[in-house]
Design a protein around this motif. Sequence first.
Motif, PDB file in Angstrom:
ATOM      1  N   ILE A   2       0.949  -1.184  -0.047  1.00 33.70           N
ATOM      2  CA  ILE A   2      -0.009   0.015  -0.067  1.00 33.70           C
ATOM      3  C   ILE A   2       0.865   1.249   0.052  1.00 33.70           C
ATOM      4  CG2 ILE A   2      -1.793   1.230   1.178  1.00 33.70           C
ATOM      5  CD1 ILE A   2      -2.862  -1.164   0.234  1.00 33.70           C
ATOM      6  N   PRO A  29       0.056   2.565   5.553  1.00 35.25           N
ATOM      7  CA  PRO A  29       0.865   2.248   4.344  1.00 35.25           C
ATOM      8  C   PRO A  29       2.258   1.658   4.465  1.00 35.25           C
ATOM      9  CG  PRO A  29       1.066   4.509   5.204  1.00 35.25           C
ATOM     10  CD  PRO A  29       0.057   3.844   6.007  1.00 35.25           C
ATOM     11  N   ASP A  30       2.828   1.083   3.430  1.00 31.84           N
ATOM     12  CA  ASP A  30       4.042   0.350   3.680  1.00 31.84           C
ATOM     13  C   ASP A  30       5.109   1.386   2.897  1.00 31.84           C
ATOM     14  OD1 ASP A  30       3.198  -2.338   4.013  1.00 31.84           O
ATOM     15  OD2 ASP A  30       2.177  -2.003   2.238  1.00 31.84           O
ATOM     16  N   ALA A  93       3.721   2.938  -6.560  1.00 29.04           N
ATOM     17  CA  ALA A  93       3.237   1.452  -6.339  1.00 29.04           C
ATOM     18  C   ALA A  93       3.676   0.599  -7.652  1.00 29.04           C
ATOM     19  CB  ALA A  93       1.709   1.602  -6.281  1.00 29.04           C
ATOM     20  N   ALA A  97      -0.193  -0.662 -10.752  1.00 35.43           N
ATOM     21  CA  ALA A  97      -0.870  -0.036  -9.653  1.00 35.43           C
ATOM     22  C   ALA A  97      -2.306   0.034  -9.912  1.00 35.43           C
ATOM     23  CB  ALA A  97      -0.084   1.047  -9.136  1.00 35.43           C
ATOM     24  N   LEU A 100      -6.671   3.030  -4.966  1.00 33.51           N
ATOM     25  CA  LEU A 100      -7.614   2.462  -3.938  1.00 33.51           C
ATOM     26  C   LEU A 100      -8.728   3.927  -3.411  1.00 33.51           C
ATOM     27  CD1 LEU A 100      -5.392   0.395  -1.371  1.00 33.51           C
ATOM     28  CD2 LEU A 100      -6.939  -0.240  -3.128  1.00 33.51           C
ATOM     29  N   LYS A 117      -2.477   0.670  -4.454  1.00 30.01           N
ATOM     30  CA  LYS A 117      -2.022  -0.671  -4.251  1.00 30.01           C
ATOM     31  C   LYS A 117      -1.222  -1.305  -5.469  1.00 30.01           C
ATOM     32  CE  LYS A 117      -3.158  -5.349  -2.482  1.00 30.01           C
ATOM     33  NZ  LYS A 117      -4.206  -5.949  -1.888  1.00 30.01           N
ATOM     34  N   GLU A 119       2.624  -3.594  -6.818  1.00 28.10           N
ATOM     35  CA  GLU A 119       4.209  -4.030  -6.431  1.00 28.10           C
ATOM     36  C   GLU A 119       5.082  -3.207  -7.103  1.00 28.10           C
ATOM     37  OE1 GLU A 119       4.435  -8.294  -7.482  1.00 28.10           O
ATOM     38  OE2 GLU A 119       2.335  -8.691  -6.674  1.00 28.10           O
TER      39      GLU A 119
END
Length: 121
Positions: A2, A29-30, A93, A97, A100, A117, A119
Amino acid sequence: MIVAGFGFRGAVTEAALADALAQMGDVVPDVLAAPDDKIDTPAFRSFAAKTQAQVVPVTAEALQSVHTPTQAERILEKRGTGSVAEACALAAAGPKAALLTTRHISSDRMATCALAKGERA
Protein backbone atom coordinates in the motif's frame (compact mmCIF):
# COMPACT_ATOMS: atom_id res chain seq x y z
CA MET A 1 1.99 -3.10 -0.92
CA ILE A 2 0.00 0.00 0.00
CA VAL A 3 1.39 3.38 -1.05
CA ALA A 4 0.21 6.67 0.40
CA GLY A 5 0.91 9.40 -2.12
CA PHE A 6 1.12 12.96 -0.88
CA GLY A 7 0.88 16.39 -2.37
CA PHE A 8 1.44 19.35 -0.10
CA ARG A 9 2.34 22.99 0.19
CA GLY A 10 5.79 24.08 1.31
CA ALA A 11 4.49 25.25 4.68
CA VAL A 12 2.82 21.91 5.44
CA THR A 13 2.81 20.62 9.00
CA GLU A 14 3.05 17.08 10.31
CA ALA A 15 -0.51 17.51 11.57
CA ALA A 16 -1.79 18.28 8.07
CA LEU A 17 -0.05 15.22 6.61
CA ALA A 18 -1.41 13.04 9.42
CA ASP A 19 -4.90 14.49 8.92
CA ALA A 20 -4.87 13.74 5.19
CA LEU A 21 -3.75 10.14 5.83
CA ALA A 22 -6.22 9.67 8.70
CA GLN A 23 -9.08 10.42 6.34
CA MET A 24 -8.32 7.06 4.72
CA GLY A 25 -9.28 5.20 7.88
CA ASP A 26 -7.00 2.81 9.74
CA VAL A 27 -4.65 2.24 6.83
CA VAL A 28 -0.99 1.64 7.57
CA PRO A 29 0.91 2.28 4.34
CA ASP A 30 4.09 0.43 3.47
CA VAL A 31 5.38 3.36 1.45
CA LEU A 32 4.99 7.14 1.51
CA ALA A 33 5.53 8.88 -1.82
CA ALA A 34 5.92 12.56 -2.59
CA PRO A 35 7.39 14.70 -5.37
CA ASP A 36 11.18 14.52 -5.34
CA ASP A 37 11.48 18.30 -5.03
CA LYS A 38 9.52 18.20 -1.76
CA ILE A 39 10.75 14.94 -0.25
CA ASP A 40 13.13 16.74 2.12
CA THR A 41 10.52 19.12 3.52
CA PRO A 42 11.09 18.95 7.31
CA ALA A 43 7.46 18.20 8.18
CA PHE A 44 7.28 15.39 5.62
CA ARG A 45 10.59 13.87 6.78
CA SER A 46 9.48 13.99 10.41
CA PHE A 47 6.06 12.54 9.59
CA ALA A 48 7.64 9.76 7.54
CA ALA A 49 10.04 8.88 10.36
CA LYS A 50 7.12 8.50 12.76
CA THR A 51 5.23 6.19 10.39
CA GLN A 52 8.34 4.07 9.78
CA ALA A 53 7.23 3.61 6.16
CA GLN A 54 9.67 3.56 3.28
CA VAL A 55 9.89 6.95 1.52
CA VAL A 56 9.87 7.06 -2.28
CA PRO A 57 10.57 10.27 -4.20
CA VAL A 58 8.58 10.68 -7.44
CA THR A 59 10.15 12.60 -10.31
CA ALA A 60 8.37 15.30 -12.30
CA GLU A 61 8.51 12.99 -15.34
CA ALA A 62 6.79 10.20 -13.43
CA LEU A 63 4.11 12.59 -12.13
CA GLN A 64 3.36 13.78 -15.64
CA SER A 65 3.15 10.26 -17.04
CA VAL A 66 0.28 9.21 -14.75
CA HIS A 67 -3.35 9.97 -15.58
CA THR A 68 -5.36 10.63 -12.43
CA PRO A 69 -9.13 10.57 -11.86
CA THR A 70 -8.94 13.99 -10.21
CA GLN A 71 -8.20 16.78 -12.66
CA ALA A 72 -7.48 19.96 -10.70
CA GLU A 73 -6.78 22.72 -13.21
CA ARG A 74 -4.27 24.57 -11.03
CA ILE A 75 -2.29 21.37 -10.43
CA LEU A 76 -2.42 20.46 -14.12
CA GLU A 77 -0.87 23.82 -14.97
CA LYS A 78 1.76 23.66 -12.24
CA ARG A 79 2.68 19.95 -12.15
CA GLY A 80 1.37 18.42 -15.38
CA THR A 81 -0.93 16.00 -13.60
CA GLY A 82 -4.42 16.34 -12.19
CA SER A 83 -3.54 15.27 -8.65
CA VAL A 84 -0.07 15.11 -7.15
CA ALA A 85 -1.19 12.73 -4.40
CA GLU A 86 -2.86 10.30 -6.82
CA ALA A 87 0.06 10.44 -9.28
CA CYS A 88 2.61 9.86 -6.50
CA ALA A 89 0.68 6.90 -5.14
CA LEU A 90 0.31 5.27 -8.55
CA ALA A 91 3.87 5.97 -9.72
CA ALA A 92 5.44 4.64 -6.53
CA ALA A 93 3.24 1.52 -6.47
CA GLY A 94 4.54 0.35 -9.85
CA PRO A 95 3.29 -0.34 -13.36
CA LYS A 96 0.30 -2.49 -12.38
CA ALA A 97 -0.86 -0.20 -9.57
CA ALA A 98 -4.51 0.45 -8.81
CA LEU A 99 -5.79 3.52 -7.02
CA LEU A 100 -7.63 2.58 -3.82
CA THR A 101 -8.80 6.10 -3.01
CA THR A 102 -8.78 9.39 -4.81
CA ARG A 103 -7.17 12.27 -3.00
CA HIS A 104 -8.41 13.46 0.36
CA ILE A 105 -7.59 16.97 1.51
CA SER A 106 -6.45 17.84 5.03
CA SER A 107 -8.73 20.08 7.06
CA ASP A 108 -6.35 23.02 6.68
CA ARG A 109 -5.99 22.36 2.91
CA MET A 110 -2.20 22.09 3.19
CA ALA A 111 -1.91 18.41 2.21
CA THR A 112 -3.58 15.79 0.05
CA CYS A 113 -3.26 12.04 0.28
CA ALA A 114 -4.30 9.16 -1.99
CA LEU A 115 -3.77 5.41 -1.70
CA ALA A 116 -2.69 2.90 -4.31
CA LYS A 117 -2.00 -0.80 -4.20
CA GLY A 118 0.68 -2.45 -6.27
CA GLU A 119 4.03 -4.09 -6.46
CA ARG A 120 6.93 -1.76 -6.96
CA ALA A 121 9.07 -2.58 -9.95
